[in-house]
Design an enzyme around this catalytic site. Structure first.
Site, PDB file in Angstrom:
ATOM      1  N   ASP A 128       1.110  -1.064  -0.080  1.00  0.00           N
ATOM      2  CA  ASP A 128      -0.131  -0.360   0.195  1.00  0.00           C
ATOM      3  C   ASP A 128       0.703   1.259   0.205  1.00  0.00           C
ATOM      4  O   ASP A 128       0.273   2.263  -0.719  1.00  0.00           O
ATOM      5  CB  ASP A 128      -0.801  -0.169   1.032  1.00  0.00           C
ATOM      6  CG  ASP A 128      -1.971  -1.017   1.402  1.00  0.00           C
ATOM      7  OD1 ASP A 128      -2.588  -1.708  -0.144  1.00  0.00           O
ATOM      8  OD2 ASP A 128      -2.621  -1.443   2.245  1.00  0.00           O
ATOM      9  N   MET A 170      -6.069  -3.151  -4.706  1.00  0.00           N
ATOM     10  CA  MET A 170      -5.498  -2.977  -3.803  1.00  0.00           C
ATOM     11  C   MET A 170      -4.969  -1.648  -3.526  1.00  0.00           C
ATOM     12  O   MET A 170      -4.682  -0.799  -4.400  1.00  0.00           O
ATOM     13  CB  MET A 170      -4.289  -3.839  -2.710  1.00  0.00           C
ATOM     14  CG  MET A 170      -4.930  -5.510  -3.090  1.00  0.00           C
ATOM     15  SD  MET A 170      -4.176  -6.886  -2.156  1.00  0.00           S
ATOM     16  CE  MET A 170      -5.613  -8.015  -1.925  1.00  0.00           C
TER      17      MET A 170
END
Length: 342
Positions: A128, A170
């Site tokens: 991330d 994601m």
């Protein structure tokens, strides 16, 4: 000196490369013995270890996953968790602990170091890329590469069938993967959590793309939300209390686009393929440098620190810095990409 190593939280490419670098330099230059704690914080909590020496890390540089295993165990939520870790470190004669993990793992290491005096050095990893204090986290580059390749491949099927293809990537609460891969892959719309989107504007971009005789690619981060809040947030599976994400935003978005524009839309959810497999060349390089500098910090007794990338340098920052507000996409970066929307 004996040093413990653990990998916590979700897996990502490059974890084994960190462990390899830590062990190689530590053993060769400092004569350090290593103990591998299995399954994240569960290892030191329960005293479960595996041998960790140079033969154990040979051939692991390109290998995905983690040879130590991982879990999302939080020792601070366990009865007598801190005492149990302290006792197990003493039992195995561990004088330093190198923790490789994302925000939750780093937060735990920071509290154990600051509040309980445990000798922790940390390495930031997460696809991330949301850990503050470092320009880049381990695993991010590989995830972006996987997403970009998928977008490249989807352009041809979008054109062949004259349909909208929505690609859900994601990212959690940040849009780093979506923005980087969307821009690299030539997406026509990129939607990120930091910028709630206007569904009318999204449809206008899609319609504009079709007027130019091209089928659009829409990249959406899994945490992106519409401006009007018309899609309910749900709990993220496996997350702690209060954690939330937009469940199935890609499918919802494709349905809304098709309903509003009359154009056929399909969704591709990349999911865990972004976290699996062999790390990119950049992630192997970054992981190796992180590992080399982390074992230096452990050897020097510089505990309560995290190794971080600043420009091309690896530096040490206080672990507390890694537990601050998450590193979000700068609005200026998102604005730069806007010229390619529609």
């Amino acid at each position: 000196m004996r040093v413990g190593v653990l990998t916590g939280g979700r897996d990502c490419p490059g974890l084994n490369a960190v462990v390899r670098a830590v062990v190689r330099k530590g053993a060769q230059e400092y004569g350090i013995e290593f103990v591998g704690f299995v399954d994240g914080w569960r290892g030191p909590l329960e005293g479960e270890t595996v041998p960790l020496d140079i033969p154990a890390v040979r051939g692991t540089l390109p290998r995905g996953g983690t040879i130590l295993g991982s879990s999302r165990t939080d020792p601070l939520r366990q009865p007598d968790g801190v005492r149990r870790i302290r006792d197990n470190l003493a039992k195995h004669e561990v004088g330093a602990l190198i923790t490789i993990g994302g925000r939750d793992t780093l937060r735990t290491a920071a509290r154990l170091a600051a509040d309980h005096g445990l000798p922790c050095v940390a390495v930031p990893k997460t696809i991330d890329n949301d850990v503050p204090g470092t320009d880049c986290t381990l695993g991010f580059d590989t995830a972006v590469g996987v997403a970009t390749e998928a977008i490249d491949r989807l352009h041809t099927t979008a054109e062949s069938h004259k349909r909208v293809l929505v690609v859900e990537v994601m990212g959690g609460e940040t849009g780093w993967i979506a923005l980087r891969s969307g821009l690299a892959g030539g997406a026509n719309v990129v939607l990120i959590p930091e910028q709630p989107f206007d569904m009318d504007q999204v449809c206008a971009w899609v319609t504009s793309r079709f007027r130019a005789s091209y089928a659009p690619i829409v990249v959406v981060a899994d945490g992106a939300v519409p401006r009007d809040g018309s899609v309910a947030l749900g709990p993220r599976p496996g997350s702690g209390a209060g954690a939330a994400r937009l469940s199935g935003v890609g499918e919802w978005l494709a349905g809304e686009i098709e309903r509003r524009t009359g154009k056929e839309a399909r969704t591709t959810v990349l999911g865990h393929v972004q976290r699996g497999g062999s790390p990119s060349a950049f992630d192997r390089w970054l992981a190796t440098r992180f590992g080399l500098h982390a074992v230096d910090a452990a050897h020097e007794g510089d505990f309560g620190t995290m190794v971080a990338l600043r420009g091309t340098d690896i530096v040490r920052v206080p672990l507390a810095e890694a537990t601050g507000p998450l590193k979000s996409v700068d609005p200026r970066l998102y604005a730069e990409a806007g010229v390619f929307f529609g």
